[in-house]
Scaffold this motif. Sequence first.
Motif, PDB file in Angstrom:
ATOM      1  N   PRO A  91       0.337  -0.368   7.375  1.00 27.55           N
ATOM      2  CA  PRO A  91       1.142  -1.564   7.643  1.00 27.55           C
ATOM      3  C   PRO A  91       1.944  -1.425   8.938  1.00 27.55           C
ATOM      4  CG  PRO A  91       2.223  -0.196   6.007  1.00 27.55           C
ATOM      5  CD  PRO A  91       0.883   0.445   6.268  1.00 27.55           C
ATOM      6  N   VAL A  92       2.400  -2.543   9.443  1.00 27.20           N
ATOM      7  CA  VAL A  92       3.262  -2.541  10.624  1.00 27.20           C
ATOM      8  C   VAL A  92       4.696  -2.310  10.176  1.00 27.20           C
ATOM      9  CG1 VAL A  92       4.127  -3.907  12.550  1.00 27.20           C
ATOM     10  CG2 VAL A  92       1.716  -4.086  11.868  1.00 27.20           C
ATOM     11  N   VAL A  93       5.294  -1.236  10.658  1.00 27.23           N
ATOM     12  CA  VAL A  93       6.680  -0.899  10.323  1.00 27.23           C
ATOM     13  C   VAL A  93       7.512  -1.052  11.590  1.00 27.23           C
ATOM     14  CG1 VAL A  93       8.251   0.866   9.443  1.00 27.23           C
ATOM     15  CG2 VAL A  93       5.904   0.712   8.544  1.00 27.23           C
ATOM     16  N   PRO A  94       8.409  -2.021  11.659  1.00 32.67           N
ATOM     17  CA  PRO A  94       9.218  -2.204  12.869  1.00 32.67           C
ATOM     18  C   PRO A  94       9.995  -0.930  13.212  1.00 32.67           C
ATOM     19  CG  PRO A  94       9.442  -4.088  11.404  1.00 32.67           C
ATOM     20  CD  PRO A  94       8.711  -3.044  10.640  1.00 32.67           C
ATOM     21  N   GLY A  95       9.884  -0.491  14.459  1.00 27.86           N
ATOM     22  CA  GLY A  95      10.609   0.692  14.893  1.00 27.86           C
ATOM     23  C   GLY A  95       9.930   1.999  14.553  1.00 27.86           C
ATOM     24  N   LEU A  96       8.681   1.934  14.091  1.00 23.56           N
ATOM     25  CA  LEU A  96       7.992   3.159  13.712  1.00 23.56           C
ATOM     26  C   LEU A  96       6.492   2.969  13.955  1.00 23.56           C
ATOM     27  CD1 LEU A  96       8.965   5.880  12.452  1.00 23.56           C
ATOM     28  CD2 LEU A  96       8.195   4.995  10.242  1.00 23.56           C
ATOM     29  N   ASP A  97       5.862   3.968  14.588  1.00 29.97           N
ATOM     30  CA  ASP A  97       4.407   3.937  14.770  1.00 29.97           C
ATOM     31  C   ASP A  97       3.767   4.639  13.571  1.00 29.97           C
ATOM     32  OD1 ASP A  97       4.736   2.706  17.217  1.00 29.97           O
ATOM     33  OD2 ASP A  97       4.679   4.585  18.339  1.00 29.97           O
ATOM     34  N   VAL A  98       2.983   3.889  12.786  1.00 21.75           N
ATOM     35  CA  VAL A  98       2.365   4.440  11.579  1.00 21.75           C
ATOM     36  C   VAL A  98       0.854   4.379  11.726  1.00 21.75           C
ATOM     37  CG1 VAL A  98       2.133   4.224   9.073  1.00 21.75           C
ATOM     38  CG2 VAL A  98       4.315   3.670  10.175  1.00 21.75           C
ATOM     39  N   SER A  99       0.199   5.485  11.425  1.00 23.20           N
ATOM     40  CA  SER A  99      -1.264   5.493  11.391  1.00 23.20           C
ATOM     41  C   SER A  99      -1.720   6.282  10.168  1.00 23.20           C
ATOM     42  CB  SER A  99      -1.857   6.092  12.671  1.00 23.20           C
ATOM     43  OG  SER A  99      -1.622   7.493  12.727  1.00 23.20           O
TER      44      SER A  99
END
Length: 414
Positions: free
Chosen positions: A171-179
Motif C-alpha cells: 500500500p501507499v503509506v504517506p511519508g514512507l517508502d514501502v515495498s
Amino acid sequence: MNAQAASEAFYAALLDDDPERLYERAPCGYLSTTPDGTIVKSNATFLDLTGYRREELVGRRTFAELLTPGGRIYHETHYAPMLRMQETVRELALDIVCADGERLPVLVNAALERTPEGAPRVVRIAVFDATHRREYERELLRAKQRAEQSETRAQALARTLQATLIPPSAPVVPGLDVSAGYRPAGDGEEVGGDFYDIFQISRGDWVVALGDVCGKGVEAAVVTALVRHTIRALTVQLDSPAAVLRSLNEVLLAQGAERFCTVVLVRLRQDSDTWTATLSAGGHPLPLLVSPGRGPEPVGVVGSLVGVLRDVRLHDATVPLGPGDLMVLFTDGVTEGRYGREFYGERRLVESVRAHRDAPEPAEAVLGDVLDFQHGTARDDIAVVSLRVPSRAPREPQPPLGTVQKQGREESAT
C-alpha cells in the motif's frame, strides 16, 4: 464350469496323477496353435471360460480371430513379433470375444517351440481369467482419479485462501517508502505458509506483520488466515506488538490448530518526517536496519514461537527511523535459500540489503538476489518487506539577508 470348479477338478486330477485330466481341468485355459496361429488343441477350461465348443475352434479358428479388433492389431504389431524374436510372451493383457459376444479380460502367456532345425513348430498358450483383476485395476484408477480431483480442489482452495493473505501490492503509506516481495516454493503450485500484511490503524499509525506458519497446503493456509485476521483485530485494541503476539498465542492454543508460527510485528507512528517503530519478534528472524553511515544490523529481541507454549517471552523494542533509514523484514526462506549444499545465509543478505538500500523497490531487489542464487527455483517460501524513510530533499539556496528578488535580478535593499 466356473473357475472354482475347474480348480477343484485340477487338484482332484493332481491327486490321481492323471495327465489328461491335469491338462483338461487346469485352473487356466490352454491352447496349442500352429505357427500361423490356427488352433489345434484346447483344454476344457478354455472352452468353459469362453463358451465355445471344441469343434468350433480346433482347425477352424486362429487365436487372433478370438480377439477384439484392437486386440488383433496388438497381436500383429506386438504379440507375434515378440513371440518370433523372444520365443515367449508374459502377462499380456487382452480381451477375448466369447461365443455369446461378451468380452473376457485375460492375461496371456505364450511360448514358441521350434524343431531341431530351428523352424517354428507349435505355439503353446496359457490364458488366465483376469476379470477380477481388471475390475480391481479399474477401481484403483477410479480411486486415483478421485484423489487427483480432490487434490486439485484442495490446491485451488488453498490458492484462493492465500490470494486473500498476500496483498497484490504494497500500500501507499504517506511519508514512507514501502515495498514487498513474495515467492512460494518450487513452481508455486503448492501453497506455503509465509505471509505479510500492511494496514493502517489511524492517520500516521500503521502496522506491518510478516510471518511464517509451519507447514504447507490447505491447513497452513487456514492457520495463516486465522493469524492474519487475529492480528488485525488485536492491533486495534492493543498498542504493544508484544501484547498482540501474546494474545495471538492464546488464540492459536485455544483453536488447537497444532501448527505454530513465527511472526515479526511492527507498529509505526509518524512524527513529521520521522517515524518511531515498535517491534516484537515471536521466534522470527530480526529485521535489518540500515542508517546513513551504518551498515545493516539486526534490531529487536527474538522471543518465543507463537502457538506452542502457554508461557511465552515476548519483548517490545523501540527504534527511531529518520530520513534515509531502511528497515528490511524477511522470512527464513531468504537466509535458508539453498543451491546444492550451500545456503544463501546472513552474509549474502546483509550485502544485498546494503547494495539495494537506495533501489526503488528494495524488497523486490533482495528477493531477486535470493532467487538468482537458487537459479530461479525457490527451495522455500520467501517473503520480504522493506520500510524506508525518504531522505530530506535538498533545500534551495537562500539569498543573502537584505536582498530581494526583482525580475530575475538580485538587488541590494536600501
